[in-house]
Write a protein that holds these residues in place. Structure first.
Motif, PDB file in Angstrom:
ATOM      1  N   VAL A  17       0.981  -0.876  -0.180  1.00 24.04           N
ATOM      2  CA  VAL A  17       0.314  -0.254   0.341  1.00 24.04           C
ATOM      3  C   VAL A  17       0.621   1.347   0.058  1.00 24.04           C
ATOM      4  CG1 VAL A  17      -1.896   1.583   1.113  1.00 24.04           C
ATOM      5  CG2 VAL A  17      -1.699  -0.735   1.063  1.00 24.04           C
ATOM      6  N   PHE A  18       0.879   2.266  -0.935  1.00 22.13           N
ATOM      7  CA  PHE A  18       1.702   2.977  -1.507  1.00 22.13           C
ATOM      8  C   PHE A  18       0.475   4.913  -1.042  1.00 22.13           C
ATOM      9  CE2 PHE A  18       4.771   0.807  -4.496  1.00 22.13           C
ATOM     10  CZ  PHE A  18       5.663  -0.141  -3.401  1.00 22.13           C
ATOM     11  N   LYS A  19       0.803   4.896   0.118  1.00 20.16           N
ATOM     12  CA  LYS A  19       0.151   6.559   0.182  1.00 20.16           C
ATOM     13  C   LYS A  19       1.010   7.828  -1.054  1.00 20.16           C
ATOM     14  CE  LYS A  19      -0.782   9.869   3.397  1.00 20.16           C
ATOM     15  NZ  LYS A  19      -0.523  10.137   5.128  1.00 20.16           N
ATOM     16  N   VAL A  20       0.259   8.297  -1.436  1.00 23.01           N
ATOM     17  CA  VAL A  20       0.668   9.240  -2.224  1.00 23.01           C
ATOM     18  C   VAL A  20      -0.246  10.822  -2.114  1.00 23.01           C
ATOM     19  CG1 VAL A  20       1.426  10.280  -4.835  1.00 23.01           C
ATOM     20  CG2 VAL A  20       1.969   8.095  -4.146  1.00 23.01           C
ATOM     21  N   VAL A  21       0.713  11.860  -2.012  1.00 20.59           N
ATOM     22  CA  VAL A  21       0.034  13.091  -1.647  1.00 20.59           C
ATOM     23  C   VAL A  21      -0.170  14.100  -3.150  1.00 20.59           C
ATOM     24  CG1 VAL A  21      -0.054  12.668   1.330  1.00 20.59           C
ATOM     25  CG2 VAL A  21       2.045  13.794  -0.702  1.00 20.59           C
ATOM     26  N   LEU A  22      -1.105  15.151  -2.742  1.00 27.08           N
ATOM     27  CA  LEU A  22      -1.779  15.842  -3.986  1.00 27.08           C
ATOM     28  C   LEU A  22      -1.360  16.741  -3.812  1.00 27.08           C
ATOM     29  CD1 LEU A  22      -4.102  14.129  -6.150  1.00 27.08           C
ATOM     30  CD2 LEU A  22      -2.677  14.908  -7.284  1.00 27.08           C
ATOM     31  N   ILE A  23      -0.176  18.093  -3.726  1.00 29.86           N
ATOM     32  CA  ILE A  23      -0.564  19.203  -3.065  1.00 29.86           C
ATOM     33  C   ILE A  23      -0.729  20.209  -4.595  1.00 29.86           C
ATOM     34  CG2 ILE A  23       0.076  18.365  -0.644  1.00 29.86           C
ATOM     35  CD1 ILE A  23       2.968  19.306  -1.814  1.00 29.86           C
ATOM     36  N   GLY A  24      -1.377  21.597  -3.911  1.00 32.16           N
ATOM     37  CA  GLY A  24      -0.925  23.035  -4.998  1.00 32.16           C
ATOM     38  C   GLY A  24      -1.870  23.400  -4.341  1.00 32.16           C
ATOM     39  N   ASP A  25      -2.005  24.487  -5.362  1.00 33.41           N
ATOM     40  CA  ASP A  25      -2.788  26.013  -4.762  1.00 33.41           C
ATOM     41  C   ASP A  25      -3.875  24.975  -5.194  1.00 33.41           C
ATOM     42  OD1 ASP A  25      -0.602  27.282  -4.582  1.00 33.41           O
ATOM     43  OD2 ASP A  25      -0.906  29.057  -6.319  1.00 33.41           O
ATOM     44  N   SER A  26      -4.762  26.461  -4.585  1.00 35.77           N
ATOM     45  CA  SER A  26      -6.310  25.509  -5.046  1.00 35.77           C
ATOM     46  C   SER A  26      -6.975  25.983  -6.534  1.00 35.77           C
ATOM     47  CB  SER A  26      -6.772  26.757  -4.197  1.00 35.77           C
ATOM     48  OG  SER A  26      -8.376  26.550  -4.299  1.00 35.77           O
ATOM     49  N   ALA A  27      -7.243  25.372  -6.832  1.00 36.22           N
ATOM     50  CA  ALA A  27      -7.979  25.192  -8.986  1.00 36.22           C
ATOM     51  C   ALA A  27      -6.914  24.635  -9.257  1.00 36.22           C
ATOM     52  CB  ALA A  27      -8.971  26.554  -8.663  1.00 36.22           C
ATOM     53  N   TYR A  97       0.783  21.998 -10.531  1.00 42.66           N
ATOM     54  CA  TYR A  97       0.636  24.105 -10.875  1.00 42.66           C
ATOM     55  C   TYR A  97      -0.745  24.053 -12.308  1.00 42.66           C
ATOM     56  CZ  TYR A  97       4.314  24.134 -14.025  1.00 42.66           C
ATOM     57  OH  TYR A  97       4.474  23.042 -15.336  1.00 42.66           O
ATOM     58  N   ASP A  98      -0.662  25.086 -12.359  1.00 46.59           N
ATOM     59  CA  ASP A  98      -2.177  25.590 -13.584  1.00 46.59           C
ATOM     60  C   ASP A  98      -0.736  25.706 -14.724  1.00 46.59           C
ATOM     61  OD1 ASP A  98      -3.246  26.171 -15.512  1.00 46.59           O
ATOM     62  OD2 ASP A  98      -4.666  26.669 -13.700  1.00 46.59           O
ATOM     63  N   ILE A  99      -0.958  25.557 -15.988  1.00 43.87           N
ATOM     64  CA  ILE A  99       0.238  25.986 -16.611  1.00 43.87           C
ATOM     65  C   ILE A  99      -0.125  27.738 -17.073  1.00 43.87           C
ATOM     66  CG2 ILE A  99       0.975  23.724 -17.355  1.00 43.87           C
ATOM     67  CD1 ILE A  99      -0.732  24.520 -19.957  1.00 43.87           C
ATOM     68  N   THR A 100      -1.926  27.812 -17.199  1.00 43.52           N
ATOM     69  CA  THR A 100      -1.788  28.906 -17.266  1.00 43.52           C
ATOM     70  C   THR A 100      -1.765  30.653 -16.158  1.00 43.52           C
ATOM     71  OG1 THR A 100      -4.940  28.901 -16.672  1.00 43.52           O
ATOM     72  CG2 THR A 100      -4.030  27.500 -18.414  1.00 43.52           C
ATOM     73  N   LYS A 101      -1.534  29.247 -15.430  1.00 44.87           N
ATOM     74  CA  LYS A 101      -1.691  30.659 -14.004  1.00 44.87           C
ATOM     75  C   LYS A 101      -0.364  30.391 -13.658  1.00 44.87           C
ATOM     76  CE  LYS A 101      -6.003  30.806 -12.511  1.00 44.87           C
ATOM     77  NZ  LYS A 101      -7.538  29.546 -13.476  1.00 44.87           N
ATOM     78  N   ARG A 102       0.152  32.056 -13.460  1.00 45.23           N
ATOM     79  CA  ARG A 102       1.819  31.462 -12.899  1.00 45.23           C
ATOM     80  C   ARG A 102       2.309  31.607 -11.397  1.00 45.23           C
ATOM     81  NH1 ARG A 102       7.490  31.284 -15.594  1.00 45.23           N
ATOM     82  NH2 ARG A 102       8.747  31.514 -13.568  1.00 45.23           N
ATOM     83  N   GLN A 103       1.299  32.870 -11.004  1.00 45.97           N
ATOM     84  CA  GLN A 103       1.534  32.494  -9.546  1.00 45.97           C
ATOM     85  C   GLN A 103       1.269  31.251  -8.873  1.00 45.97           C
ATOM     86  OE1 GLN A 103      -2.454  33.978  -7.799  1.00 45.97           O
ATOM     87  NE2 GLN A 103      -0.880  35.399  -5.889  1.00 45.97           N
ATOM     88  N   ASN A 130      -0.611  21.004 -14.823  1.00 45.19           N
ATOM     89  CA  ASN A 130      -1.771  20.314 -15.478  1.00 45.19           C
ATOM     90  C   ASN A 130      -2.591  21.436 -16.568  1.00 45.19           C
ATOM     91  OD1 ASN A 130      -3.647  19.006 -15.695  1.00 45.19           O
ATOM     92  ND2 ASN A 130      -5.265  19.830 -13.940  1.00 45.19           N
ATOM     93  N   LYS A 131      -3.622  20.913 -16.809  1.00 45.60           N
ATOM     94  CA  LYS A 131      -4.339  21.974 -18.175  1.00 45.60           C
ATOM     95  C   LYS A 131      -3.373  21.886 -18.896  1.00 45.60           C
ATOM     96  CE  LYS A 131      -6.658  24.044 -14.059  1.00 45.60           C
ATOM     97  NZ  LYS A 131      -7.936  24.819 -13.663  1.00 45.60           N
ATOM     98  N   SER A 132      -2.444  20.914 -19.264  1.00 44.64           N
ATOM     99  CA  SER A 132      -2.312  21.250 -20.912  1.00 44.64           C
ATOM    100  C   SER A 132      -2.826  21.405 -22.321  1.00 44.64           C
ATOM    101  CB  SER A 132      -0.747  20.049 -20.712  1.00 44.64           C
ATOM    102  OG  SER A 132      -2.382  18.686 -21.463  1.00 44.64           O
ATOM    103  N   ASP A 133      -3.942  21.110 -22.047  1.00 46.36           N
ATOM    104  CA  ASP A 133      -5.215  21.184 -22.713  1.00 46.36           C
ATOM    105  C   ASP A 133      -5.348  22.499 -23.554  1.00 46.36           C
ATOM    106  OD1 ASP A 133      -8.102  21.722 -21.365  1.00 46.36           O
ATOM    107  OD2 ASP A 133      -6.526  20.557 -20.541  1.00 46.36           O
ATOM    108  N   LEU A 134      -5.192  23.543 -22.258  1.00 44.80           N
ATOM    109  CA  LEU A 134      -5.283  25.204 -22.461  1.00 44.80           C
ATOM    110  C   LEU A 134      -3.912  25.742 -23.082  1.00 44.80           C
ATOM    111  CD1 LEU A 134      -7.288  25.317 -19.348  1.00 44.80           C
ATOM    112  CD2 LEU A 134      -7.967  25.659 -21.355  1.00 44.80           C
ATOM    113  N   GLU A 135      -2.967  25.366 -24.170  1.00 48.06           N
ATOM    114  CA  GLU A 135      -2.037  25.524 -24.678  1.00 48.06           C
ATOM    115  C   GLU A 135      -1.506  27.337 -24.927  1.00 48.06           C
ATOM    116  OE1 GLU A 135       1.712  26.164 -25.254  1.00 48.06           O
ATOM    117  OE2 GLU A 135       1.158  24.417 -24.618  1.00 48.06           O
ATOM    118  N   ASP A 136      -3.067  27.998 -25.527  1.00 46.83           N
ATOM    119  CA  ASP A 136      -3.311  29.079 -25.932  1.00 46.83           C
ATOM    120  C   ASP A 136      -3.512  30.044 -24.460  1.00 46.83           C
ATOM    121  OD1 ASP A 136      -5.534  27.768 -25.464  1.00 46.83           O
ATOM    122  OD2 ASP A 136      -6.582  30.007 -26.573  1.00 46.83           O
ATOM    123  N   GLN A 137      -3.704  29.304 -23.309  1.00 43.01           N
ATOM    124  CA  GLN A 137      -3.222  30.359 -22.024  1.00 43.01           C
ATOM    125  C   GLN A 137      -2.794  30.142 -21.536  1.00 43.01           C
ATOM    126  OE1 GLN A 137      -7.265  30.300 -20.131  1.00 43.01           O
ATOM    127  NE2 GLN A 137      -8.239  29.012 -22.183  1.00 43.01           N
TER     128      GLN A 137
END
Length: 226
Positions: A17-27, A97-103, A130-137
């Motif tokens: 059993v391997f525990k993995v955590v997801l972390i990063g900003d909201s949204a 992180y979100d590739i469309t939000k630099r912050q 994440n959100k590599s589908d939004l390449e134009d943004q």
């Protein structure tokens, strides 16, 4: 015989059993990445995670049954005190992180610092844009993230939970690396003490090892004990 920890799969023998955590900003899409991996789902009207949630999925890695226990945290500041303790026992972490939000990318060093101060020092970490589908943004060049990942010794992938791009790949990268470390730990424990049950990355709380590891590569860096 060790069981899978009581989270379903009652009839299936679980080797690890391997525990993995997801972390990063909201949204940034942590919950969507998890939903895509655990249930192959995606929801356009996903609500913010409150506190901590988790999903499991059982996979086979090198003929062993591995239950991935994926923990999803709230990114909002007001939950940070609640969620910091949940890093304990995690063998892998996905820093999103979100590739469309630099912050969201600029905050990654802070998340990494928090992770390293609470988690096991051997934790396997992957940086995910994440959100590599939004390449134009796009606001975060791939090269920036790749450079940061190399500097910090992290794996790196860009994903799209919406299009299911690289999500499976990201989880398998982390889980396979944990599995590899685990096998080396088992081998060392078997040589030193003759008991694979003592091997652990994080105190043994989240890993179930039924016995000495089989299927360890013949060519090993470890030296045989006499």
């Amino acid at each position: 015989m060790a069981s899978g920890g009581g989270y379903g799969d009652a009839n299936q023998k679980i080797d690890y059993v391997f525990k993995v955590v997801l972390i990063g900003d909201s949204a940034v899409g942590k919950s969507q990445i998890l939903a895509r991996f655990a249930r192959n789902e995606f929801s356009l009207d996903s609500k913010a995670t409150i506190g901590v949630e988790f999903q499991t999925r059982t996979l086979v890695i090198q003929h062993k049954s591995v239950k991935a226990q994926i923990w999803d945290t709230a990114g909002q500041e007001r939950y940070r005190a609640v969620t910091s303790a949940y890093y304990r026992g995690a063998l892998g972490a996905m820093l999103v992180y979100d590739i469309t939000k630099r912050q969201t990318f600029d905050h990654i060093p802070r998340w990494l610092e928090e992770l390293r101060s609470h988690a096991d020092k051997n934790i396997v970490i992957i940086l995910i844009g994440n959100k590599s589908d939004l390449e134009d943004q796009r606001a975060v060049p791939t090269e920036d993230a790749k450079e940061f990942a190399e500097k910090e010794g992290l794996f790196f992938l860009e994903t799209s939970a919406l299009e299911s791009t690289n999500v499976e790949n990201a989880f398998m990268t982390v889980l396979t690396e944990i599995f590899s470390i685990m096998n080396r730990k088992n081998l060392a424990a078997g040589e030193n003490q003759g008991n694979g049950n003592s091997a652990s990355l994080a105190g043994g709380k989240k890993i179930i090892i039924p016995g000495p590891a089989q299927e360890i590569p013949a060519k090993s860096k470890m030296c045989c004990s006499t």
